[in-house]
Motif scaffolding. Structure first.
Motif, PDB file in Angstrom:
ATOM      1  N   ALA A 118      -0.897 -37.805  65.748  1.00 17.01           N
ATOM      2  CA  ALA A 118      -0.472 -39.015  65.041  1.00 17.01           C
ATOM      3  C   ALA A 118      -1.491 -40.137  65.186  1.00 17.01           C
ATOM      4  CB  ALA A 118       0.882 -39.473  65.570  1.00 17.01           C
ATOM      5  N   SER A 119      -2.114 -40.236  66.350  1.00  9.87           N
ATOM      6  CA  SER A 119      -3.100 -41.304  66.582  1.00  9.87           C
ATOM      7  C   SER A 119      -4.375 -41.068  65.790  1.00  9.87           C
ATOM      8  CB  SER A 119      -3.443 -41.393  68.064  1.00  9.87           C
ATOM      9  OG  SER A 119      -2.304 -41.703  68.807  1.00  9.87           O
ATOM     10  N   PHE A 120      -4.921 -39.857  65.891  1.00 16.03           N
ATOM     11  CA  PHE A 120      -6.189 -39.573  65.234  1.00 16.03           C
ATOM     12  C   PHE A 120      -6.030 -39.278  63.749  1.00 16.03           C
ATOM     13  CE2 PHE A 120      -7.673 -38.200  69.603  1.00 16.03           C
ATOM     14  CZ  PHE A 120      -8.327 -39.399  69.825  1.00 16.03           C
ATOM     15  N   GLY A 121      -4.806 -39.086  63.290  1.00 13.13           N
ATOM     16  CA  GLY A 121      -4.583 -38.866  61.866  1.00 13.13           C
ATOM     17  C   GLY A 121      -4.883 -40.097  61.037  1.00 13.13           C
ATOM     18  N   ASN A 122      -4.859 -41.255  61.685  1.00 10.44           N
ATOM     19  CA  ASN A 122      -5.114 -42.511  60.981  1.00 10.44           C
ATOM     20  C   ASN A 122      -6.532 -43.025  61.216  1.00 10.44           C
ATOM     21  OD1 ASN A 122      -2.512 -42.591  59.960  1.00 10.44           O
ATOM     22  ND2 ASN A 122      -1.730 -43.561  61.803  1.00 10.44           N
ATOM     23  N   ALA A 123      -7.405 -42.208  61.763  1.00 18.38           N
ATOM     24  CA  ALA A 123      -8.775 -42.649  62.045  1.00 18.38           C
ATOM     25  C   ALA A 123      -9.548 -43.049  60.778  1.00 18.38           C
ATOM     26  CB  ALA A 123      -9.531 -41.574  62.817  1.00 18.38           C
ATOM     27  N   PRO A 124      -9.471 -42.293  59.670  1.00 16.50           N
ATOM     28  CA  PRO A 124     -10.187 -42.752  58.471  1.00 16.50           C
ATOM     29  C   PRO A 124      -9.686 -44.098  57.956  1.00 16.50           C
ATOM     30  CG  PRO A 124      -9.609 -40.446  58.256  1.00 16.50           C
ATOM     31  CD  PRO A 124      -8.920 -40.955  59.480  1.00 16.50           C
ATOM     32  N   GLU A 125      -8.377 -44.322  58.029  1.00 21.41           N
ATOM     33  CA  GLU A 125      -7.846 -45.621  57.603  1.00 21.41           C
ATOM     34  C   GLU A 125      -8.364 -46.735  58.495  1.00 21.41           C
ATOM     35  OE1 GLU A 125      -3.690 -44.978  57.780  1.00 21.41           O
ATOM     36  OE2 GLU A 125      -3.624 -43.950  55.860  1.00 21.41           O
ATOM     37  N   LEU A 126      -8.482 -46.445  59.783  1.00 20.74           N
ATOM     38  CA  LEU A 126      -8.996 -47.446  60.705  1.00 20.74           C
ATOM     39  C   LEU A 126     -10.453 -47.789  60.402  1.00 20.74           C
ATOM     40  CD1 LEU A 126      -8.553 -49.136  63.294  1.00 20.74           C
ATOM     41  CD2 LEU A 126      -9.354 -47.158  64.569  1.00 20.74           C
ATOM     42  N   LEU A 127     -11.264 -46.777  60.100  1.00 25.94           N
ATOM     43  CA  LEU A 127     -12.669 -47.021  59.774  1.00 25.94           C
ATOM     44  C   LEU A 127     -12.822 -47.818  58.485  1.00 25.94           C
ATOM     45  CD1 LEU A 127     -14.140 -43.515  60.627  1.00 25.94           C
ATOM     46  CD2 LEU A 127     -14.396 -45.623  61.934  1.00 25.94           C
ATOM     47  N   ILE A 128     -12.074 -47.422  57.466  1.00 26.97           N
ATOM     48  CA  ILE A 128     -12.170 -48.119  56.178  1.00 26.97           C
ATOM     49  C   ILE A 128     -11.633 -49.544  56.303  1.00 26.97           C
ATOM     50  CG2 ILE A 128     -11.284 -48.133  53.815  1.00 26.97           C
ATOM     51  CD1 ILE A 128     -11.415 -45.038  53.951  1.00 26.97           C
ATOM     52  N   SER A 129     -10.543 -49.710  57.053  1.00 28.49           N
ATOM     53  CA  SER A 129      -9.974 -51.050  57.222  1.00 28.49           C
ATOM     54  C   SER A 129     -10.904 -51.966  58.000  1.00 28.49           C
ATOM     55  CB  SER A 129      -8.623 -50.963  57.933  1.00 28.49           C
ATOM     56  OG  SER A 129      -7.698 -50.276  57.150  1.00 28.49           O
ATOM     57  N   SER A 130     -11.577 -51.435  59.016  1.00 28.53           N
ATOM     58  CA  SER A 130     -12.492 -52.289  59.779  1.00 28.53           C
ATOM     59  C   SER A 130     -13.668 -52.734  58.912  1.00 28.53           C
ATOM     60  CB  SER A 130     -12.977 -51.570  61.036  1.00 28.53           C
ATOM     61  OG  SER A 130     -13.731 -50.434  60.692  1.00 28.53           O
ATOM     62  N   ALA A 131     -14.147 -51.852  58.058  1.00 33.27           N
ATOM     63  CA  ALA A 131     -15.233 -52.245  57.152  1.00 33.27           C
ATOM     64  C   ALA A 131     -14.749 -53.279  56.142  1.00 33.27           C
ATOM     65  CB  ALA A 131     -15.774 -51.021  56.431  1.00 33.27           C
ATOM     66  N   ALA A 132     -13.536 -53.111  55.639  1.00 35.54           N
ATOM     67  CA  ALA A 132     -12.993 -54.076  54.674  1.00 35.54           C
ATOM     68  C   ALA A 132     -12.722 -55.424  55.337  1.00 35.54           C
ATOM     69  CB  ALA A 132     -11.718 -53.526  54.043  1.00 35.54           C
ATOM     70  N   LEU A 133     -12.268 -55.411  56.582  1.00 35.74           N
ATOM     71  CA  LEU A 133     -12.034 -56.670  57.288  1.00 35.74           C
ATOM     72  C   LEU A 133     -13.342 -57.418  57.530  1.00 35.74           C
ATOM     73  CD1 LEU A 133      -9.295 -55.732  59.896  1.00 35.74           C
ATOM     74  CD2 LEU A 133      -9.077 -57.307  57.975  1.00 35.74           C
ATOM     75  N   ARG A 134     -14.396 -56.686  57.887  1.00 37.16           N
ATOM     76  CA  ARG A 134     -15.689 -57.330  58.077  1.00 37.16           C
ATOM     77  C   ARG A 134     -16.199 -57.947  56.787  1.00 37.16           C
ATOM     78  NH1 ARG A 134     -18.829 -52.985  59.680  1.00 37.16           N
ATOM     79  NH2 ARG A 134     -17.220 -51.813  60.724  1.00 37.16           N
ATOM     80  N   ALA A 135     -15.836 -57.344  55.650  1.00 36.16           N
ATOM     81  CA  ALA A 135     -16.272 -57.870  54.356  1.00 36.16           C
ATOM     82  C   ALA A 135     -15.354 -58.989  53.853  1.00 36.16           C
ATOM     83  CB  ALA A 135     -16.337 -56.746  53.329  1.00 36.16           C
ATOM     84  N   GLY A 136     -14.248 -59.228  54.551  1.00 35.22           N
ATOM     85  CA  GLY A 136     -13.354 -60.319  54.170  1.00 35.22           C
ATOM     86  C   GLY A 136     -12.246 -59.933  53.211  1.00 35.22           C
ATOM     87  N   PHE A 137     -11.971 -58.652  53.051  1.00 34.79           N
ATOM     88  CA  PHE A 137     -10.915 -58.203  52.143  1.00 34.79           C
ATOM     89  C   PHE A 137      -9.603 -58.053  52.906  1.00 34.79           C
ATOM     90  CE2 PHE A 137     -14.749 -56.263  50.108  1.00 34.79           C
ATOM     91  CZ  PHE A 137     -14.774 -57.131  49.013  1.00 34.79           C
ATOM     92  N   TYR A 138      -9.040 -59.171  53.363  1.00 32.74           N
ATOM     93  CA  TYR A 138      -7.843 -59.139  54.198  1.00 32.74           C
ATOM     94  C   TYR A 138      -6.621 -58.639  53.434  1.00 32.74           C
ATOM     95  CZ  TYR A 138     -10.874 -62.075  57.005  1.00 32.74           C
ATOM     96  OH  TYR A 138     -11.946 -62.545  57.713  1.00 32.74           O
ATOM     97  N   ARG A 139      -6.454 -59.105  52.227  1.00 31.70           N
ATOM     98  CA  ARG A 139      -5.281 -58.708  51.438  1.00 31.70           C
ATOM     99  C   ARG A 139      -5.337 -57.224  51.088  1.00 31.70           C
ATOM    100  NH1 ARG A 139      -0.146 -59.905  51.025  1.00 31.70           N
ATOM    101  NH2 ARG A 139       0.648 -59.662  48.930  1.00 31.70           N
TER     102      ARG A 139
END
Length: 121
Positions: A59-80
């Motif tokens: 369950a933890s590692f199943g969301n790893a791609p979402e975590l990677l994509i979300s961290s990149a989007a957060l760094r770019a300022g795409f909070y919404r």
């Protein structure tokens, strides 16, 4: 072979030689073998531990791609975008898992009972 797409995505993004949509598609292709290896390693660890630890790791590692994509989007300022992607992921997982469970259970049993105690866990 999909790992070869990763450096092309990075180079295309850094130099601006490739459009953003192509870089995104190449980066997505590069994530496929990484997700497969992560799944394989999680299954191997679960085989050497008990079922609870294996399920927790899965369950933890199943969301790893979402975590990677979300961290990149957060760094770019795409909070919404990150907020809506997480909401969509949670709703999709809940509806898919519950719906599939009801469907598979309905193939064997005509009437199914839901227990409040196990549902609140």
């Amino acid at each position: 072979w999909f790992l070869i797409a990763g450096p092309f995505a990075l180079a295309g993004s850094a130099t601006g030689a490739l459009p953003e949509s192509t870089c995104f598609a190449l980066a997505g292709l590069a994530l496929i073998p990484c997700a497969e290896r992560l799944s394989f390693v999680t299954e191997q660890v679960a085989a050497h531990t008990n079922g609870t630890i294996g399920a927790l790791l899965n369950a933890s590692f199943g969301n790893a791609p979402e975590l990677l994509i979300s961290s990149a989007a957060l760094r770019a300022g795409f909070y919404r975008v990150v907020q809506l992607a997480m909401l969509g992921s949670i709703l999709c997982n809940l509806l898919f898992v519950f719906g599939l469970s009801c469907f598979i259970g309905g193939l064997r049993w005509q009437v199914q009972d839901l227990r409040i105690v196990s549902g609140s866990v």
